[in-house]
Scaffold this active site. Structure first.
Site, PDB file in Angstrom:
ATOM      1  N   SER D  46      -3.599 -10.683  -4.531  1.00 16.52           N
ATOM      2  CA  SER D  46      -3.280  -9.419  -5.177  1.00 16.52           C
ATOM      3  C   SER D  46      -2.307  -8.694  -4.249  1.00 16.52           C
ATOM      4  CB  SER D  46      -4.550  -8.597  -5.379  1.00 16.52           C
ATOM      5  OG  SER D  46      -4.257  -7.465  -6.178  1.00 16.52           O
ATOM      6  N   GLU D  47      -1.149  -8.305  -4.777  1.00 14.91           N
ATOM      7  CA  GLU D  47      -0.064  -7.876  -3.884  1.00 14.91           C
ATOM      8  C   GLU D  47      -0.324  -6.541  -3.197  1.00 14.91           C
ATOM      9  OE1 GLU D  47       0.304  -8.355  -7.186  1.00 14.91           O
ATOM     10  OE2 GLU D  47       1.696  -6.899  -8.086  1.00 14.91           O
ATOM     11  N   ASN D  48      -1.370  -5.818  -3.605  1.00 16.56           N
ATOM     12  CA  ASN D  48      -1.703  -4.608  -2.869  1.00 16.56           C
ATOM     13  C   ASN D  48      -2.448  -4.909  -1.570  1.00 16.56           C
ATOM     14  OD1 ASN D  48      -3.722  -5.388  -4.791  1.00 16.56           O
ATOM     15  ND2 ASN D  48      -4.837  -3.506  -4.343  1.00 16.56           N
TER      16      ASN D  48
END
Lengths: 210, 237, 237, 210
Positions: D46-48
């Site tokens: 998840s890119e966060n």
């Protein structure tokens, strides 16, 4: 007379202010740590990846995983933190270190610094010195005023390959304290050192205001 | 029951490297001085006999330790380092022209590796401006200050030493043995890691992992760490 | 007895900010959506009435939360963000020309902040090549692939939310509330941090500190975290 | 007939290989996670700032500090790790993610992707989409073959502002699977879909080999 190594280190330690984050170079600069006033909160950075460097360990308490940039065994402090080489030099390059004290072979009146190689001799490498002089807010050179053969180390321009261009802010030698700011200005004489001695032993014009 | 098979664990340094070494390859090796060295993987590279290596590492080891071992067997053709002053054998091979040497400032070396792993082909830094380091490189002014452009570095193989690692390849480093290891883990086309403690997944706190497993292709439990001290310095009580 | 005084601890968000806010300043604010927001510091900025702010933050909050609070009071003049889709008030102010907006791809935004803190004035990335993002920017080929040059970002002030922090300013973040917080801590000329737990030095493991204290100028213990959830999603058993 | 959303997600899940690290975009791509074979070891990013994303939490077990890039509450797994946004996109930009599955408004026969803005409508921002398509090794678009008004979404060239240029490798729609490689090639028909239907509903030339 002039200052001995102890007095040079003591004088260098007076440049540290409360709250400073400081990187001390290999050799004499490392010894400055011993002279930091207990009243000051100064944090030492080691560019191999540590903030909050403690003293050398007691015999038998050394840890091979805990060394400084000079590969000496060291200890940690309650506030210490460790990080990678990339994070360490991001800290240095990003201007977060307040002060660096390094040795030098030559310094020019413009603040050019040469301290990493002598042509014709084996080149060991610049290590982190180029990053430190380019990134740290204030760069102090701590060195003998003259080379072993008596030749001046403060010059109009460096003859050796540079570590950094226009990077030195202050020079502390056995003869005194010199500021670099559009030329070299004497700030302070070492004990029993005369204007004439400084002029004689310096390879660049020095501005005297006292 | 949690039974994913990550297929990353190998039984020996030799096994973890045998199908990926080739003459003329570029290898990054973690470590600062003799601290945090992938000792077992270096030994396995020595045993393999692979040659003409380009090695990217902060230092060149000392005689008998670290990359110094690969100098003895003349497996290194070129070194990219920031400081090699501790190794007389390196000096000898360099002066006789046997070995090629590219010096990078330590922070530039670290950032080039970090950039290589992060998909950044080039960046600007003030380090080395006005010195031999910026010679024949592009320089440019930003906000009236001069910077030199440096490029990202990647390697065919990165060998890394961590303290603890789990089956998924998640790594934790110890004290200043961290140094170049985590960034090199990101910049190897293949990354092989040796650890002192090999754990099951779930034994490491997800908030406290220094290197996420995605960067680790193979992992072994290392043995017999010499953890040599280069410069033992003690104080009086 | 360990009795260094780091002089970093402040008693309230208002006190920690009062002498450093000025109209027209640039502020970086950590957080992703409503996760890991410096809630108390944002409230203090709102109360201060400082205006004409340029705000660098991944998102613009929602109505009533995060930077949305500063939109209500029209304190924001310009935003640099990657996504503002959750905030209708932002949309309204943008369409009416009250607010200026610069979109950065999320990874480019993160890297620009990291670069700003790391003394890197510019770097190349493939992100945004061939899109409006690379318009009027220098592009260049490396190894036959095209990249665009992006610049580093710094701010007059970075406001950061951490989980735990100690008197020396060492920080630890929790889960995905980490996001932009640690990099922004490095890129503020002044960095002010709020934490859920304020500890004495020595309570954090030196190997496990996410942000070393050097980056933290001021620290407060935050209260009354709303920790709002933007998109509650659950599964059936 | 053609494929419904479930069958599209199922088909997309077949592109995942054992050991893959995968980023799933917001919307239909997120649902692909439900169809991943239990025999495969696939890790979701998840890119966060998370690797090893688990399923949505049970009611009451949500944690405000643990969300995905769509701001949905999620859970962790034993192998999870968290990191900063800079480290997350270093992972993405550096080519370490094997596969990204995203939605699209338009895809061109050259692999250009438009999925972030419609001129004249409010611009929400590109979020991490531009980084993902530029950095991830393989990019798959999962979308309805046609817009709600029936207009084609696969075109000779995109009319909307691009998210990335020449970035898409594969398109999965309700009508079939299409490879982009010097033009668009049909790899697989959805159930009861004819060559004629595809030609009629596609705004670019499609190469058929079967």
């Amino acid at each position: 007379m002039s200052w001995d190594r102890e007095k040079m280190c003591l004088r260098a330690s007076k440049e540290l202010k409360d709250g400073d984050y400081v990187n001390l170079g290999i050799g004499m600069p490392t010894l400055v740590a011993n002279y930091i006033s207990q009243d000051l909160n100064v944090t030492l950075q080691s560019e191999n990846g540590m903030l909050g460097m403690g003293p050398f360990p007691l015999k038998g308490e050394e840890d091979a995983d805990l060394i400084n940039a000079g590969k000496q065994t060291i200890t940690s402090l309650p506030e210490s933190s460790y990080f990678s080489s990339a994070d360490s030099f991001a800290m240095i390059r990003g201007g977060h270190i307040d002060l660096s004290i390094l040795g030098a072979m030559e310094v020019s009146s413009k603040g050019d610094l040469a301290n990493w190689m002598i042509p014709g001799k084996m080149v060991k490498g610049m290590g982190g010195a180029m990053d430190l002089v380019a990134g740290v807010k204030k760069v102090i050179v701590l060195m003998d005023h003259n080379a072993k053969d008596g030749s001046p180390k403060i010059l109009n321009s460096c003859s050796l390959p540079l570590t950094g261009k226009e990077v030195v802010d202050l020079i502390i030698t056995n003869l005194g304290v010199f500021e670099i700011n559009n030329g070299i200005k004497l700030l302070e004489y070492a004990e029993n050192v005369s204007k004439e001695e400084i002029i004689k032993k310096t390879g660049a014009e020095v501005l005297f205001t006292n | 029951m949690y039974k994913k098979n990550y297929k990353k664990i190998y039984n020996s340094p030799e096994e973890s490297l045998k199908d990926i070494l080739f003459d003329g390859m570029t290898i990054m090796s973690g470590g600062f001085g003799l601290c945090g060295l992938p000792e077992n993987l270096i030994l396995a590279i020595k045993k393999s006999g692979v040659t003409n290596l380009s090695v990217i590492s902060n230092n060149a080891g000392t005689e008998g330790f670290g990359l110094g071992l690969l100098l003895e067997t003349r497996q290194i053709k070129k070194a990219i380092s920031s400081y090699v002053g501790e190794n007389k054998l390196f000096e000898k091979q360099y002066l006789s022209g046997e070995i090629e040497l590219e010096f990078n400032p330590q922070g530039t070396l670290a950032e080039r590796i970090r950039a290589g792993g992060a998909g950044i082909p080039a960046f600007f830094t003030a380090t080395g401006v006005g010195t031999v380091v910026s010679k024949n490189k592009e320089t440019r002014f930003f906000n009236e200050k001069e910077y030199v452009m440096e490029t990202g570095l990647v390697a065919d193989l990165a060998i890394v030493k961590a303290w603890k690692g789990d089956e998924a390849g998640n790594l934790v480093f110890r004290k200043t043995a961290r140094n170049f290891n985590p960034i090199m883990a990101t910049a190897g086309k293949i990354t092989v890691v040796e650890v002192e403690e090999l754990l099951s997944v779930g034994e490491l706190d997800p908030d406290q992992i220094h290197t996420p497993g995605i960067y680790v292709n193979r992992i072994i439990k290392g043995d017999n760490y010499s953890k040599a001290i280069e410069n033992l310095t003690v104080r009086e009580k």
